[in-house]
Write an enzyme that holds these catalytic residues in place. Structure first.
Site, short mmCIF file in Angstrom:
data_model
loop_
_atom_site.label_atom_id
_atom_site.label_comp_id
_atom_site.label_asym_id
_atom_site.label_seq_id
_atom_site.Cartn_x
_atom_site.Cartn_y
_atom_site.Cartn_z
CB THR A 46 -0.93 0.04 1.23
OG1 THR A 46 -0.15 -0.07 2.42
CG2 THR A 46 -1.92 -1.11 1.18
CB THR A 67 -2.69 -5.12 -0.52
OG1 THR A 67 -2.83 -4.36 -1.74
CG2 THR A 67 -1.33 -4.83 0.09
NE ARG A 205 -6.55 0.38 1.86
CZ ARG A 205 -6.13 -0.87 2.01
NH1 ARG A 205 -6.32 -1.48 3.18
NH2 ARG A 205 -5.53 -1.50 1.03
CG ASP A 229 -5.02 -2.98 11.75
OD1 ASP A 229 -3.98 -3.05 12.44
OD2 ASP A 229 -5.06 -3.36 10.56
CD GLU A 234 -2.64 3.24 7.85
OE1 GLU A 234 -1.80 2.65 7.12
OE2 GLU A 234 -3.70 2.71 8.21
CG HIS A 251 -2.68 -0.93 7.52
ND1 HIS A 251 -2.88 0.08 6.60
CD2 HIS A 251 -3.29 -2.03 7.01
CE1 HIS A 251 -3.57 -0.40 5.58
NE2 HIS A 251 -3.83 -1.67 5.81
N GLY A 254 -4.08 -7.91 8.83
CA GLY A 254 -3.91 -8.94 7.82
C GLY A 254 -2.51 -9.51 7.73
CE1 TYR A 255 0.66 -5.96 6.74
CE2 TYR A 255 2.70 -5.86 7.98
CZ TYR A 255 1.91 -5.40 6.95
OH TYR A 255 2.35 -4.38 6.14
#
Length: 333
Positions: A46, A67, A205, A229, A234, A251, A254-255
């Site tokens: 991103t 992503t 987002r 998150d 950002e 963020h 999803g990691y």
């Protein structure tokens, strides 16, 4: 063939280097037009804005973002320029569902939310929202879903979400295009219409939730608490909002290693398909240490509070935490 790759995409190096004569790994935010001028493929996350300024005049044929979201790609310009692009839909949906499940369990343990007596509103029911729905039902929650673009008769309106939900969680793409614009979907008007003083969760987002309006809602008591998150501006989250929310993470919902490997394999698939290359063996995530103790709680594998504590202790480490994220698995092999 030359491929330029964001250097923080894990587990992909060995496999992607089999596909090209030259593979260059660069920090995503630092990739310039000069870096991609003679490249054939650009693989990003991103932090790389893929637009005319970056790609005009280059030899890039294919842009792949590892992503789910692709609002950092100027898809209209890419289409007009004849540059193929693709994202990785659903790659980390299980990881985000894991994050939401663990956050809900922490809300029950530490905030007194009775999950079995609560109603959750899921705004957006695509790859991620549909898995969150399964999680919430497994936890015994009453589930309401709002997703107007899907047009399902069993889904509800935002009015119902605003009036009946104890938890509201957002899983929509970011768009400003009507009739289903999601930019500042949760704004001051939204917070003013709430009736149940809910908990807010945002893993979609940052711009989907107006951060200034959320801080006001938390301060004035129209929102009970929040799990955030993703942030506006950002990697510089609003310091007051970060301090105020129950869980605030950089963020990383999803990691999980599972989600990252899913994205890696989708990236490799896209490159091989576009250039008609033989597919190398699929990438697999690393195993957890053998001494991991499992009691049966999802929190054994992941507790988002640890990521929150890191960020709250020093928000300037937002990118550092993301770029050096520890091994996290959705399940033990």
């Amino acid at each position: 063939m030359k491929i330029v790759v964001d250097d923080k995409i894990p587990y992909i190096r060995e496999t992607i280097c089999r596909l090209a004569d030259e593979v260059v790994f660069l920090r995503g935010a630092d990739i310039t037009a000069a870096d991609v001028r003679d490249a054939d493929v650009l693989v990003v996350r991103t932090r790389t804005r893929c637009n005319r300024q970056l790609l005009e005049g280059s030899t890039v044929q294919l842009v792949v973002t590892a992503t789910i979201g692709f609002d950092h790609l100027d898809t209209q310009w890419l289409d007009a320029a004849g540059i193929r692009w693709t994202n990785c839909p659903g790659c980390n949906s299980g990881s985000v569902a894991q994050y939401v499940e663990c956050a809900l369990l922490l809300l029950e343990q530490q905030k007194g939310l009775s999950l079995r007596q609560s109603t959750i509103g899921i705004v957006g029911c695509g790859h991620v929202g549909s898995k969150v729905k399964v999680v919430a039902e497994r936890l015994g929650m009453r589930v309401l879903v709002c997703d107007p673009p899907l047009g399902r008769a069993d889904y509800v309106t935002m009015d119902t979400i605003e009036h009946e939900c104890d938890v509201i969680t957002f899983h929509v793409p970011l768009t400003r295009q009507e009739p289903y614009a999601t930019w500042h979907l949760a704004d001051s008007s939204f917070f003013g219409r709430l009736r149940r003083v809910p908990y807010i969760i945002n893993t979609s987002r940052g711009e989907v939730v107006d951060n200034k309006a959320l801080l006001v809602a938390l301060t004035e008591g129209s929102v009970r608490d929040a799990v955030i998150d993703v942030w506006e501006n950002e990697p510089h989250p609003d310091a007051m909002l970060l301090d105020r929310v129950f869980i605030g993470t950089p963020h990383i919902a999803g990691y999980s290693a599972d989600g990252k490997v899913n994205a890696d394999n989708m990236v490799i698939d896209a490159i091989c398909q576009h250039f008609h290359l033989p597919r190398p063996p699929r990438i697999v995530p690393p195993s957890l240490p053998v001494d991991v103790c499992l009691t049966g709680s999802p929190l054994d594998l992941y507790n988002p509070m640890s990521d929150s504590q890191k960020l709250k202790s020093d928000s300037s480490q937002f990118e550092q935490i993301r770029n050096n994220y520890p091994l996290r698995r959705e399940k033990k092999d």
